[in-house]
Design an enzyme around this catalytic site. Structure first.
Site, PDB file in Angstrom:
ATOM      1  CG  ASP A 152      -2.256   0.501   0.919  1.00 42.42           C
ATOM      2  OD1 ASP A 152      -2.222   1.932   0.632  1.00 42.42           O
ATOM      3  OD2 ASP A 152      -3.205   0.195   0.946  1.00 42.42           O
ATOM      4  CG  HIS A 222      -5.080   3.767   0.693  1.00 41.38           C
ATOM      5  ND1 HIS A 222      -4.842   2.431   0.477  1.00 41.38           N
ATOM      6  CD2 HIS A 222      -6.569   4.033   0.231  1.00 41.38           C
ATOM      7  CE1 HIS A 222      -5.655   1.850  -0.227  1.00 41.38           C
ATOM      8  NE2 HIS A 222      -6.906   2.800  -0.318  1.00 41.38           N
ATOM      9  CB  SER A 559      -9.107   0.555  -0.257  1.00 43.25           C
ATOM     10  OG  SER A 559      -8.526   0.688  -1.607  1.00 43.25           O
TER      11      SER A 559
END
Length: 773
Positions: A152, A222, A559
């Site tokens: 990620d 994220h 996600s």
């Protein structure tokens, strides 16, 4: 006109000669050259890795003229488990390399995109903060002993979600490192046991990078969010601007975690590049992770040209369960990504928590929306205006209606609430544009496609996101009222909302565009308004304008649903360390539910019934997954036969599988031992085979079928008697189109094996081929 001087004339002649005789430089791009698997022994050393690198230099040198030239061209040599390299090459050279018999594939280094305090309670792991003795958390010791890796944007190591408090030594088998580059403030610990970064593939596209890129630190948010959702600690007292207050926790809160930073600031809309993703996979396998979570993806392509498919195959071959997001390109059909059968693909749905912020109009009509705005309006009415009525003279109406950058006129907006339509630009960006133009608030109205899906975002101004029908009513009120006014209430937290779950409109759907015989997505999990750890390098909206900093943020997307399943996988891995990745996947799929908390069929965002193309086998149920009764197990050889059936030859398969391999003759794609049954082209009738393994007590299972419309389904034998744990039994399923009753659309049913205590459920997906008379 004056004639040029003799000197200038001479120089122009030389320039013309140079132009006519200059060499033509071919355009170079970065490519991945995939050579299959390594045949290393069990004890790996730097000598083995150096030999592989040297071979790669010599191999490419045979095309470029010298090993030195090849050395300059190669920026990754995959030396551990994945065999191949990434290099900057001319297109013609790449095409020549692709013809070599040792090469499985050559593909361009393409970019991919990045695709929670309440969710675990919603899934039954706790009830009002109390964890019962029957919870999988208690049974699996909260994921103790498991290592979860995440490919990620990196990690924010200072987050409490990654504190080492209460944890023992790092597992002795761990081979990873804490690669902090130039970032001396970045530290790993007994919780965050490893971190690496991979940016050479990104640099080959973006150009030279400065030293700030040499760090696994998450500057986007994220990666911290996804990693903490999968394996973050239990952290009490978490909220987003006072909303959603509770204890943040990962699915495997006592797991160790490792961050592999492969995603960077967007270049042409892409953040994660294939060469870096493969490098991340290769190292994660080497380091010793048990679970890998990937909340990223790209447009579907053949498996040998797909870095996620290649990397996850090698991971599965080493017993690692890979979980991927399905993408956020819904609600259109055939938009799902990450389509290989050897990883778990996760869709996104809601949970039973909302953050209501009401829109109150001057005519006393009230509409329930959602928001996580920290700012609040004074309790009075404000003028409300459509964005198209507030546009600059130079702006196009189709841009202004969306509140796109530079479309709103401050003279028309100041002091008013602006109504913006959802679509194209980010929801929080619309709020920022309204705020910068002087608006006091924003109503974000859904377009028809988004339907009833409303999301709570941490907007920079008071705001409420309302559904399509309510948005239409607001527009009608403004159009029919001389001086329209409105008010937006400050958001609150509301639990136990119904119906839930519902499929998110953004969640990508099947059918599978690469192999229609494999249902994707596999399951759905919470992916809407999920609260988890975040970076403190950016504000919660990730907009430059947003100077706020918060340690936990609410984010939506597949996600977010992906690491929920990765956390559940961690628990199952702790409980059953000998289970294969396929067995764990089967346990999650066959125990999933297609009912909501009103015991009604799952709905999509437009109130239609969700099909397996939206939710796969259904919504995950972790407590049921720890006792599935039976599983559909799949070996690596099964996957190799599957690749044979796709048309890959034995030479290619042998390279892929580290040794000679003979394809099984007449292996059908329909017969891969998958926990779902999909027949995309049913002509008359077809029979498929499945095998079940008993992972429970001795029992007798009886088959029950819910026939798809116009299709008859028969199972032989329809009774399976298991006497021992680990015993396997096969059965055949015959699907037949009813004359005059079948349609040429996809229809859906179920196969259920039950012993009275366990229900082993598989979706059936069929499309009949009707012949015209």
């Amino acid at each position: 006109m004056r004639q040029p001087s003799p000197t200038i004339h001479f120089l122009l002649q030389i320039l013309l000669v140079c132009l006519l005789h200059r060499p033509s430089f071919a355009v170079k791009k970065s490519y991945v050259v995939y050579l299959g698997a390594h045949s290393h022994g069990p004890e790996l050393s730097s000598v083995d890795f150096n030999q592989v690198t040297q071979f790669h230099h010599e191999f490419l040198g045979s095309f470029l003229g010298s090993s030195d030239t090849a050395k300059d061209s190669i920026f990754y040599s995959y030396t551990r488990h994945i065999n191949g390299f990434a290099a900057t090459l001319e297109e013609e050279v790449a095409a020549e390399i692709a013809k070599h018999p040792k090469v499985l594939s050559v593909f361009e280094n393409r970019g991919r995109k990045l695709h929670t305090t309440r969710s675990w309670g919603f899934m039954g792991l706790e009830h009002n903060g109390v964890i019962s003795s029957s919870s999988i958390w208690k049974k699996a010791r909260f994921g103790e002993g498991v290592i979860i890796g995440n490919l990620d944007t990196g990690v924010w190591p200072e987050s409490k979600s990654f504190s080492e408090e209460g944890l023992g030594p790092v597992p002795s088998k761990w081979r990873g490192i804490c690669e902090n580059g130039i970032d001396h403030t970045f530290h790993c610990n007994r919780k965050l046991i490893g971190a690496r970064y991979f940016n050479k593939g990104y640099a080959s596209v973006a150009g030279p990078l400065n030293s700030s890129f040499d760090s696994p630190r998450d500057r986007e948010g994220h990666g911290s969010h996804t990693l903490s959702t999968a394996g973050g600690n239990m952290v009490a007292g978490v909220s987003v601007f006072g909303q959603g207050y509770g204890t943040a926790k990962g699915g495997s809160p006592k797991a160790r975690v490792a961050a592999y930073k492969v995603c960077w600031p967007p270049v042409g809309g892409d953040e994660c590049f294939d060469a870096d993703i493969l490098a991340g996979f290769d190292m994660a396998i080497h380091d010793g992770v048990h679970v890998l979570s990937l909340s990223l993806g790209g447009s579907a392509s053949s498996f040998f040209n797909d870095s996620v498919a290649i990397g996850s195959f090698h991971a599965a071959n080493h017993g690692i369960v890979v979980v991927c997001s399905a993408s956020n390109s819904g609600p259109a059909d055939a938009t799902a990504e990450n389509l290989a059968p050897w990883h778990i693909t996760v869709a996104a749905s809601t949970m039973d928590r909302q953050f209501p912020a009401y829109v109150v109009l001057g005519n006393n009509m009230t509409f329930k929306g959602e928001s996580l705005s920290s700012a609040r309006l004074a309790h009075k009415f404000y003028p409300i205006i459509k964005a198209t009525d507030a546009k600059l003279a130079s702006a196009r109406a189709e841009d202004a209606v969306l509140c796109q950058n530079g479309t709103l006129d401050p003279n028309k907006v100041k002091g008013k609430i602006v109504v913006c339509l959802r679509g194209i630009n980010a929801r929080v960006d619309k709020g920022e544009q309204a705020f910068l133009a002087g608006a006091v608030g924003m109503v974000l109205a859904n377009d028809k496609t988004s339907g009833n899906e409303i999301l709570a975002d941490p907007h920079v101004l008071p705001a409420s996101h309302i559904n399509f029908s309510d948005g239409r009513a607001v527009y009608n009120y403004i159009n029919s009222t001389k001086f329209p006014v409105a008010y937006i209430t400050h958001p609150k937290t509301q639990l136990h909302t119904k119906p839930a779950p519902m499929m998110a409109a953004f969640s990508s759907k099947g059918p599978n565009t690469i192999v229609p015989e494999i249902l994707k997505p596999d399951v759905t999990a919470p992916g809407v308004s999920v609260i988890a750890a975040y970076t403190e390098a950016q504000g919660p909206t990730n907009q430059v304008f947003d100077k706020r900093r918060i340690p936990y943020n609410s984010v939506s997307g597949t996600s977010m649903s992906c690491p929920h399943v990765a956390g559940i996988v961690g628990l199952l891995r702790t409980l059953y360390p000998s289970w294969s990745p396929a067995a764990i996947k089967s346990a999650i799929m066959t125990t999933a539910t297609t009912l909501d908390n009103e015991v009604e069929p799952l709905l999509n965002a437009t109130d239609g019934q969700a099909t397996p193309f939206s939710c796969g086998a259904g919504h995950v149920q972790p407590n049921r997954a720890m006792d599935p009764g039976l599983v559909y197990d799949t070996t690596i050889n099964d996957y190799l036969n599957f690749l044979c059936a796709l048309g890959y030859n034995e030479t290619q398969i042998s390279v892929f599988s580290q040794g000679p391999y003979q394809c099984r003759k007449k292996f059908s794609l329909l017969n891969l031992n998958y926990p779902s049954i999909t027949v995309p082209n049913l002509s008359g009738s077809v029979t498929v085979t499945r095998t079940l393994k008993n992972v429970g007590s001795p029992a007798t299972y009886i088959a029950h079928v819910r026939n798809p419309n116009g299709i008859t389904v028969s199972v032989k034998p329809n009774i399976l008697k298991f006497k021992n744990a680990g015993e396997e039994k096969s059965f055949k399923v015959t699907l037949k189109a009813k004359q005059g009753k079948a349609s040429n659309n996809y229809v859906f049913g179920k196969l259920i094996w039950s012993d009275g205590d366990h229900y082993v459920i598989s979706p059936i997906v069929v499309k009949a081929l009707l012949t015209k008379n």
